[in-house]
Write a protein that holds these residues in place. Structure first.
Motif, PDB file in Angstrom:
ATOM      1  N   PRO A   1     -24.278  -0.140  37.495  1.00 24.30           N
ATOM      2  CA  PRO A   1     -23.514  -0.768  38.587  1.00 24.30           C
ATOM      3  C   PRO A   1     -24.086  -2.124  39.001  1.00 24.30           C
ATOM      4  O   PRO A   1     -23.381  -2.938  39.569  1.00 24.30           O
ATOM      5  N   THR A   2     -25.369  -2.342  38.706  1.00 19.68           N
ATOM      6  CA  THR A   2     -25.947  -3.638  39.086  1.00 19.68           C
ATOM      7  C   THR A   2     -25.539  -4.742  38.116  1.00 19.68           C
ATOM      8  O   THR A   2     -25.687  -5.919  38.421  1.00 19.68           O
TER       9      THR A   2
ATOM     10  N   LEU B   1     -22.479  -5.131  36.963  1.00 20.27           N
ATOM     11  CA  LEU B   1     -21.063  -5.473  37.148  1.00 20.27           C
ATOM     12  C   LEU B   1     -20.875  -6.293  38.416  1.00 20.27           C
ATOM     13  O   LEU B   1     -21.273  -5.869  39.505  1.00 20.27           O
ATOM     14  N   LYS B   2     -20.261  -7.453  38.250  1.00 21.18           N
ATOM     15  CA  LYS B   2     -20.113  -8.380  39.369  1.00 21.18           C
ATOM     16  C   LYS B   2     -18.635  -8.439  39.774  1.00 21.18           C
ATOM     17  O   LYS B   2     -17.751  -8.445  38.922  1.00 21.18           O
ATOM     18  N   ARG B   3     -18.426  -8.510  41.064  1.00 19.44           N
ATOM     19  CA  ARG B   3     -17.055  -8.515  41.585  1.00 19.44           C
ATOM     20  C   ARG B   3     -16.339  -9.829  41.252  1.00 19.44           C
ATOM     21  O   ARG B   3     -16.909 -10.914  41.418  1.00 19.44           O
TER      22      ARG B   3
ATOM     23  N   LEU C   1      -8.168  -9.620  45.266  1.00 18.67           N
ATOM     24  CA  LEU C   1      -7.621  -8.284  44.998  1.00 18.67           C
ATOM     25  C   LEU C   1      -6.410  -8.452  44.084  1.00 18.67           C
ATOM     26  O   LEU C   1      -5.691  -9.453  44.173  1.00 18.67           O
TER      27      LEU C   1
ATOM     28  N   GLN D   1     -14.837  -2.555  35.609  1.00 16.91           N
ATOM     29  CA  GLN D   1     -14.708  -1.365  36.453  1.00 16.91           C
ATOM     30  C   GLN D   1     -13.635  -1.681  37.480  1.00 16.91           C
ATOM     31  O   GLN D   1     -13.714  -2.693  38.198  1.00 16.91           O
TER      32      GLN D   1
ATOM     33  N   GLU E   1     -11.584  -0.641  40.838  1.00 15.66           N
ATOM     34  CA  GLU E   1     -11.735   0.190  42.038  1.00 15.66           C
ATOM     35  C   GLU E   1     -10.491   0.064  42.921  1.00 15.66           C
ATOM     36  O   GLU E   1      -9.922  -1.033  43.035  1.00 15.66           O
ATOM     37  N   ASP E   2     -10.141   1.153  43.548  1.00 17.88           N
ATOM     38  CA  ASP E   2      -9.038   1.135  44.526  1.00 17.88           C
ATOM     39  C   ASP E   2      -9.433   0.237  45.703  1.00 17.88           C
ATOM     40  O   ASP E   2     -10.559   0.299  46.181  1.00 17.88           O
ATOM     41  N   ALA E   3      -8.526  -0.612  46.154  1.00 15.29           N
ATOM     42  CA  ALA E   3      -8.846  -1.522  47.264  1.00 15.29           C
ATOM     43  C   ALA E   3      -7.730  -1.523  48.304  1.00 15.29           C
ATOM     44  O   ALA E   3      -7.405  -2.549  48.890  1.00 15.29           O
ATOM     45  N   GLY E   4      -7.103  -0.372  48.498  1.00 12.86           N
ATOM     46  CA  GLY E   4      -6.077  -0.259  49.540  1.00 12.86           C
ATOM     47  C   GLY E   4      -4.715  -0.683  49.055  1.00 12.86           C
ATOM     48  O   GLY E   4      -4.446  -0.719  47.849  1.00 12.86           O
TER      49      GLY E   4
ATOM     50  N   PHE F   1     -14.537  -5.374  38.900  1.00 10.23           N
ATOM     51  CA  PHE F   1     -15.937  -5.724  38.635  1.00 10.23           C
ATOM     52  C   PHE F   1     -16.080  -5.960  37.131  1.00 10.23           C
ATOM     53  O   PHE F   1     -15.537  -5.193  36.336  1.00 10.23           O
TER      54      PHE F   1
END
Lengths: 64, 240
Positions: free
Chosen positions: A9-10, A12-14, A18, A35, A37-40, A52
Motif C-alpha cells: 500500500p505504500t 501506490l500513490k493516489r 475522483l 488499486q 477504491e470506492d469514493a462515494g 491509486f
C-alpha cells in the motif's frame, strides 16, 4: 498480471481527483499497478472511484 | 544533510497520498466523528485551509486529529502528518519570522520548528487547550525565540567577561550555576525584583508572563521591571 498480495500500500500513490467507472480506460496505462477504491457518489447518483497507481513495473514475460 | 523547506512539505504530501495512508485515514474516520465527512486527506486539508468555514468546526477537526495523534502506530503517525500539513501555513509564517530575526541557519530553524511542533502535538493536553492551532503555533514560536534569547544572553555574558578579570575561578562552565550566581548577585542589588529581571532580560519571557509567575499584574510587573533596570543602570554608572 500481479495479484493484490504483490502490492504494498505504500507503493501506490493516489491520482488526484475522483473518477466515474467509464473514465478508467482513459486513465490506465500499461506496466502499472492500480488499486481502485470506492469514493462515494456524485450528486447525480453516479458512483465515484479513487485511483491509486504504482510506478511503472518491468514487463515480465509469461511462462509458456 | 540539508532539505529545502518546500521539499519537506512535498515529501510529507507524497507520503499522505499513498494507499497505506488512506487506510490509516479511514481508521481515524471510524474513530473520530468530526473527520467522518472527509473521504480523503486532501478533502480534509482543503476544508481546514479554506478562509471560509466555521473556526469552531475547524477546531473540532484539529481536536480529533490531535487526539488520534496521541495513539501509537500508523494511525498516530497518520494523524500527526495531517496535523503538520494542516498547520503548515502557520509553520511557514513562523519560519519566515525566525529567518528574519536571524534565530539560526535555515536548516536549524527548519529542524527546530518541525521538532518542536511534533513534540507540541504529541504532548498536547486536550483537557486544557481550547484553540489547538493557535496554541501550538504560539507555543512553538515562543519556545524557539526564548531558546534563542537564552543562548544569546549566555553568549553575551561570556564574551563581555575576560577570563583574567574573573576574581575567583570556581571552575564551573555549568549554565545552571552561572544563573544561580547571577541571581544571587542581582538580589544584592535589586532584592525581590532580581527574578523578574532574569525572567525578562535573560530568559526571554514577556513582562506579563513573568508577572503571572510572581503574582503581579502586567502593569505592576512593567513598573517594577522599569524600576529595577533603572537601578541596574545607576549601579553600572557608579562602577564606570
Amino acid at each position: 498480471m500481479n495479484s493484490i498480495a504483490d502490492l504494498s500500500p505504500t507503493d501506490l500513490k493516489r491520482i488526484p481527483g475522483l473518477y466515474r467507472r467509464w473514465e478508467l480506460t482513459e486513465v490506465f496505462e500499461a506496466h502499472r499497478n492500480y488499486q481502485i477504491e470506492d469514493a462515494g457518489t456524485h450528486a447525480d447518483g453516479t458512483p465515484l472511484l479513487a485511483i491509486f497507481v504504482s510506478d511503472p513495473v518491468p514487463d515480465i514475460p509469461e511462462a509458456t | 544533510m540539508s532539505f529545502a523547506w518546500h521539499e519537506i512539505r512535498d515529501q510529507i504530501m507524497h507520503s499522505a497520498s499513498t494507499l497505506n495512508f488512506q487506510r490509516c485515514f479511514d481508521a481515524i474516520r471510524r474513530e473520530q466523528g468530526p473527520v467522518v465527512p472527509f473521504r480523503d486527506p486532501a478533502a480534509l486539508l482543503d476544508a481546514l485551509h479554506q478562509k471560509v468555514g466555521s473556526p469552531d468546526q475547524k477546531n473540532l477537526i484539529l481536536v480529533a486529529l490531535a487526539s488520534a495523534a496521541h495513539s501509537d502506530g500508523h494511525t498516530g503517525d497518520c494523524a500527526l502528518t495531517l496535523m503538520l500539513l494542516a498547520l503548515w501555513p502557520g509553520l511557514d509564517a513562523i519560519r519566515r519570522r525566525c529567518i528574519w530575526r536571524k534565530v539560526g541557519t535555515s536548516d536549524e530553524i527548519t529542524a527546530d520548528i518541525l521538532g518542536r511542533t511534533t513534540e507540541a502535538i504529541r504532548g498536547l493536553d486536550l483537557q486544557r487547550v481550547n484553540w489547538i492551532a493557535a496554541t501550538i503555533l504560539r507555543n512553538v514560536e515562543r519556545d524557539i525565540l526564548r531558546a534563542h534569547q537564552r543562548e544569546a544572553g549566555r553568549q553575551s555574558l561570556r564574551s563581555e567577561t575576560e577570563p583574567d578579570e574573573v576574581a575567583v575561578d570556581d571552575g564551573s562552565g555549568d549554565a545552571a550555576i552561572s544563573e544561580a550566581q547571577l541571581l544571587r548577585d542581582l538580589r544584592l542589588l535589586l532584592g525581590a525584583d532580581a527574578i523578574l529581571v532574569i525572567r525578562v532580560a535573560v530568559e526571554g519571557f514577556s513582562q506579563a508572563e513573568a508577572g503571572v509567575e510572581l503574582g503581579l499584574s502586567e502593569a505592576a510587573a512593567r513598573k517594577r521591571y522599569q524600576r529595577a533596570t533603572q537601578r541596574l543602570r545607576d549601579a553600572l554608572q557608579k562602577i564606570h
